[in-house]
Design an enzyme around this catalytic site. Structure first.
Site, short mmCIF file in Angstrom:
data_model
loop_
_atom_site.label_atom_id
_atom_site.label_comp_id
_atom_site.label_asym_id
_atom_site.label_seq_id
_atom_site.Cartn_x
_atom_site.Cartn_y
_atom_site.Cartn_z
CB THR A 144 -0.88 -4.34 1.40
OG1 THR A 144 -0.16 -4.14 2.60
CG2 THR A 144 -1.82 -3.18 1.20
CB SER A 179 0.30 5.39 3.08
OG SER A 179 0.31 4.22 2.26
CE1 TYR A 181 1.42 -0.28 -2.23
CE2 TYR A 181 1.54 -0.29 0.16
CZ TYR A 181 1.50 -0.97 -1.03
OH TYR A 181 1.53 -2.34 -1.04
CG HIS A 182 -0.89 0.88 3.03
ND1 HIS A 182 0.13 1.71 3.44
CD2 HIS A 182 -0.43 -0.39 3.28
CE1 HIS A 182 1.13 0.99 3.93
NE2 HIS A 182 0.83 -0.29 3.84
CE LYS A 185 -0.46 -3.11 -3.37
NZ LYS A 185 -0.06 -3.94 -4.50
P1 NAD Z 1 9.19 -3.88 -6.23
O1 NAD Z 1 9.09 -2.39 -6.31
O2 NAD Z 1 10.49 -4.49 -5.88
O3 NAD Z 1 8.69 -4.53 -7.61
C1 NAD Z 1 7.61 -4.03 -8.34
C2 NAD Z 1 7.95 -4.17 -9.81
O4 NAD Z 1 6.85 -3.69 -10.59
C3 NAD Z 1 9.18 -3.35 -10.24
O5 NAD Z 1 10.09 -4.16 -10.92
C4 NAD Z 1 8.61 -2.24 -11.11
O6 NAD Z 1 9.49 -1.85 -12.14
C5 NAD Z 1 7.33 -2.87 -11.64
N1 NAD Z 1 6.27 -1.90 -11.96
C6 NAD Z 1 5.73 -0.94 -11.17
N2 NAD Z 1 4.76 -0.28 -11.84
C7 NAD Z 1 4.67 -0.83 -13.06
C8 NAD Z 1 3.85 -0.59 -14.20
N3 NAD Z 1 2.93 0.37 -14.21
N4 NAD Z 1 4.02 -1.37 -15.29
C9 NAD Z 1 4.96 -2.36 -15.31
N5 NAD Z 1 5.77 -2.61 -14.27
C10 NAD Z 1 5.63 -1.87 -13.16
O7 NAD Z 1 8.04 -4.32 -5.21
P2 NAD Z 1 7.89 -5.70 -4.39
O8 NAD Z 1 8.44 -5.50 -3.04
O9 NAD Z 1 8.35 -6.82 -5.25
O10 NAD Z 1 6.31 -5.77 -4.26
C11 NAD Z 1 5.55 -6.45 -5.24
C12 NAD Z 1 4.08 -6.33 -4.91
O11 NAD Z 1 3.81 -6.94 -3.65
C13 NAD Z 1 3.58 -4.90 -4.82
O12 NAD Z 1 2.32 -4.81 -5.44
C14 NAD Z 1 3.47 -4.65 -3.35
O13 NAD Z 1 2.46 -3.71 -3.07
C15 NAD Z 1 3.13 -6.02 -2.79
N6 NAD Z 1 3.63 -6.19 -1.43
C16 NAD Z 1 4.95 -6.09 -1.14
C17 NAD Z 1 5.39 -6.25 0.18
C18 NAD Z 1 6.83 -6.12 0.58
O14 NAD Z 1 7.13 -6.16 1.79
N7 NAD Z 1 7.76 -6.00 -0.37
C19 NAD Z 1 4.45 -6.53 1.18
C20 NAD Z 1 3.09 -6.62 0.85
C21 NAD Z 1 2.69 -6.45 -0.47
N1 USQ Z 2 9.01 1.32 10.70
C1 USQ Z 2 9.89 1.70 11.70
N2 USQ Z 2 11.19 1.93 11.33
C2 USQ Z 2 11.64 1.78 10.05
C3 USQ Z 2 10.73 1.37 9.06
C4 USQ Z 2 9.41 1.15 9.43
O1 USQ Z 2 9.53 1.85 12.87
O2 USQ Z 2 12.83 2.01 9.81
C5 USQ Z 2 7.60 1.04 11.08
C6 USQ Z 2 6.57 1.89 10.34
O3 USQ Z 2 6.33 3.11 11.01
C7 USQ Z 2 5.37 0.95 10.30
C8 USQ Z 2 5.99 -0.44 10.26
O4 USQ Z 2 7.34 -0.29 10.70
O5 USQ Z 2 4.66 1.05 11.50
C9 USQ Z 2 5.99 -1.07 8.87
O6 USQ Z 2 6.63 -0.18 7.97
P1 USQ Z 2 7.38 -0.76 6.66
O7 USQ Z 2 8.04 0.38 5.98
O8 USQ Z 2 8.18 -1.93 7.03
O9 USQ Z 2 6.14 -1.32 5.84
P2 USQ Z 2 4.94 -0.58 5.11
O10 USQ Z 2 5.15 0.87 4.95
O11 USQ Z 2 3.67 -0.98 5.78
O12 USQ Z 2 5.01 -1.21 3.66
C10 USQ Z 2 5.57 -2.50 3.38
C11 USQ Z 2 5.73 -2.61 1.87
C12 USQ Z 2 4.35 -2.49 1.23
C13 USQ Z 2 3.43 -3.54 1.83
C14 USQ Z 2 3.36 -3.44 3.34
C15 USQ Z 2 2.63 -4.59 3.97
O13 USQ Z 2 6.58 -1.58 1.40
O14 USQ Z 2 4.47 -2.70 -0.17
O15 USQ Z 2 2.14 -3.36 1.31
O16 USQ Z 2 4.71 -3.51 3.86
S1 USQ Z 2 1.66 -4.08 5.37
O17 USQ Z 2 2.52 -3.41 6.32
O18 USQ Z 2 1.07 -5.28 5.90
O19 USQ Z 2 0.67 -3.16 4.85
#
Ligand code: NAD
Ligand code: USQ
Length: 382
Positions: A144, A179, A181-182, A185
């Site tokens: 991420t 966070s 979470y981050h 990664k």
């Molecule tokens: P999502 O939650 O929709 O999908 C993740 C999937 O992984 C789910 O179907 C869940 O059941 C499965 N999963 C989670 N833990 C597991 C485990 N231990 N074993 C098997 N399956 C498991 O998430 P997404 O939005 O599709 O994101 C996918 C990936 O991309 C994530 O790693 C996320 O961090 C990364 N990512 C997402 C975004 C975003 O904006 N959605 C942005 C940047 C990075």
């Molecule tokens: N934010 C708002 N209002 C909202 C939601 C979010 O102001 O209703 C702000 C947050 O405070 C933050 C920014 O928007 O500053 C991004 O938040 P987000 O919830 O859209 O994204 P984030 O928490 O960073 O996480 C999402 C995905 C995660 C991925 C990440 C990419 O859930 O899996 O890793 O985006 S990145 O942001 O580049 O790290």
């Protein structure tokens, strides 16, 4: 190519699986389906109706004539990972299977521990399976952009050249994640980098920005193939949330001043970038890092754009500045390099008013599925 999509039932994974399958690759999905349980835990559901994984793959077979193999199981269980790798013998693994919500990881100690164990242990198991069963397999791992945080200098793609006391080296770019979470990664990235060095594994870490949209050519074909899209305060992400909020008459929830700038991309570019990484694999022993996004915006800029498009559609939208539940800079410098995927041939779908309009229309169509009680942010960083 034989491609394993870990997390193939999720928001990025499902369209990716269909995209590769449509192009003639042999695709398998491994997913524990735990994401569907988190919806239940949080009292929410995808805005769009989503079918069971079994129904999804059989609808795809009816539509395309192509089979997608499925393995239901948890990557933190090594016996499952071993079985999948021995059976499917993947040439590439696209690893999406993690707990991906920053707010979910900040709910309490239990959720923070769960997130880090789930993500770090799952990835370690995948690394061991590659080493022991398919050593040539290319790991394409979703990282991420939030690993880097918001430093007051340009963000490079994974590495930075540093001069120190008359000496020079190229080192991993400093990490200041947002966070627990981050942080998971960041821990993954370090483990993968070490495995590449120690065992000669080939890996690409895709530091992806926030993904918006939900439709790809394959997922829009019919309802059984629809992708999920989240709007709640825990899993919903900035731009998608604002469009859905506008459609249902909820204030657009900008946290604090809204000057937080982040990297963004369209879901169609997620699948395109992952395909480019798969078609151009890393070398044996190489730990490659790409910044996977197409544009950067501040949160307030996005809310204002959604408000304008909504008003052009005759929908009144109000921007609310909520107290920020997160600990993050609300005004800062942000300039992230993102040339490596462009060099490989990425043709970006830049944010257009049409995309915003389509998201609003989708949300209007499914507005009866929206639970207003879960829209506000609930998890606090403090
Ligand atoms: P999502 O939650 O929709 O999908 C993740 C999937 O992984 C789910 O179907 C869940 O059941 C499965 N999963 C989670 N833990 C597991 C485990 N231990 N074993 C098997 N399956 C498991 O998430 P997404 O939005 O599709 O994101 C996918 C990936 O991309 C994530 O790693 C996320 O961090 C990364 N990512 C997402 C975004 C975003 O904006 N959605 C942005 C940047 C990075
Ligand atoms: N934010 C708002 N209002 C909202 C939601 C979010 O102001 O209703 C702000 C947050 O405070 C933050 C920014 O928007 O500053 C991004 O938040 P987000 O919830 O859209 O994204 P984030 O928490 O960073 O996480 C999402 C995905 C995660 C991925 C990440 C990419 O859930 O899996 O890793 O985006 S990145 O942001 O580049 O790290």
């Amino acid at each position: 190519m034989r491609i394993l999509i870990a997390g193939g039932d999720g928001f990025c994974g499902w369209p990716t699986a269909l995209h590769f399958s449509a192009r003639g690759h042999e695709v398998a999905i491994v997913d524990s389906l735990i994401r569907r349980q988190w919806d239940e835990e949080l009292g929410t559901q995808s805005l769009t109706p989503i079918y069971s994984l079994e129904e999804r793959v059989s609808a795809w077979k009816e539509h395309s004539g192509r089979e997608i193999r499925t393995y239901i199981g948890d990557l933190t269980d090594y016996s499952l990972v071993e079985r999948v790798f021995r059976d499917f013998q993947p040439e590439a693994v696209v690893h999406y299977a993690e707990q991906r919500s920053a707010p979910y990881s900040m709910i309490d100690r239990e959720h923070a521990v769960f997130t880090q164990v789930n993500n770090v242990v799952g990835t370690l198991n995948v690394l061991y399976a590659i080493k022991e069963i398919t050593p040539d397999c290319h790991l394409i791992k979703l990282g991420t952009m939030g690993e880097y945080g918001t430093p007051n200098i340009d963000i490079e793609e994974g590495y930075i050249r540093i001069q120190h006391k008359g000496r020079e080296d190229v080192l991993p770019y400093p990490k200041q994640p947002f966070s627990f979470y981050h942080l998971s990664k960041v821990h993954d990235s370090h483990n993968i980098m070490f495995a590449c060095k120690a065992w000669g594994i080939r890996a690409t870490d895709l530091n992806q920005g926030v993904v918006y949209g939900l439709w790809t050519d394959e997922t829009r074909v019919e309802e059984r193939l629809f992708n999920r899209v989240d709007y709640d305060g825990v899993f919903g992400t900035a731009l998608n949330r604002f469009c859905i909020q506008a459609a249902v008459g909820h204030d657009l929830t900008v946290y604090g001043k809204g000057g937080q700038t982040r990297a963004f991309l369209d879901i169609r570019d997620t699948v395109q970038c992952v395909e480019l990484a798969a078609l151009h694999p890393a070398d044996a022993g190489e730990f490659r890092v790409f910044n996977q996004f197409t544009e950067q915006f501040s949160v307030l800029e996005l809310a204002q754009r959604v408000k304008r498009v909504a008003e052009e559609m005759g929908i009144r939208a109000n921007i609310a500045h909520l107290p920020n539940p997160r600990v993050e800079k609300e005004e800062h410098y942000y300039n992230a390099v993102h040339t490596k995927l462009i060099d490989l041939g990425l043709k970006p779908h830049l944010l257009s008013d049409d995309i915003i309009r389509e998201l609003i229309l989708t949300a209007q169509r499914y507005k009866d599925r929206v639970n207003f009680d879960v829209i506000k942010p609930t998890a606090s960083w403090r």
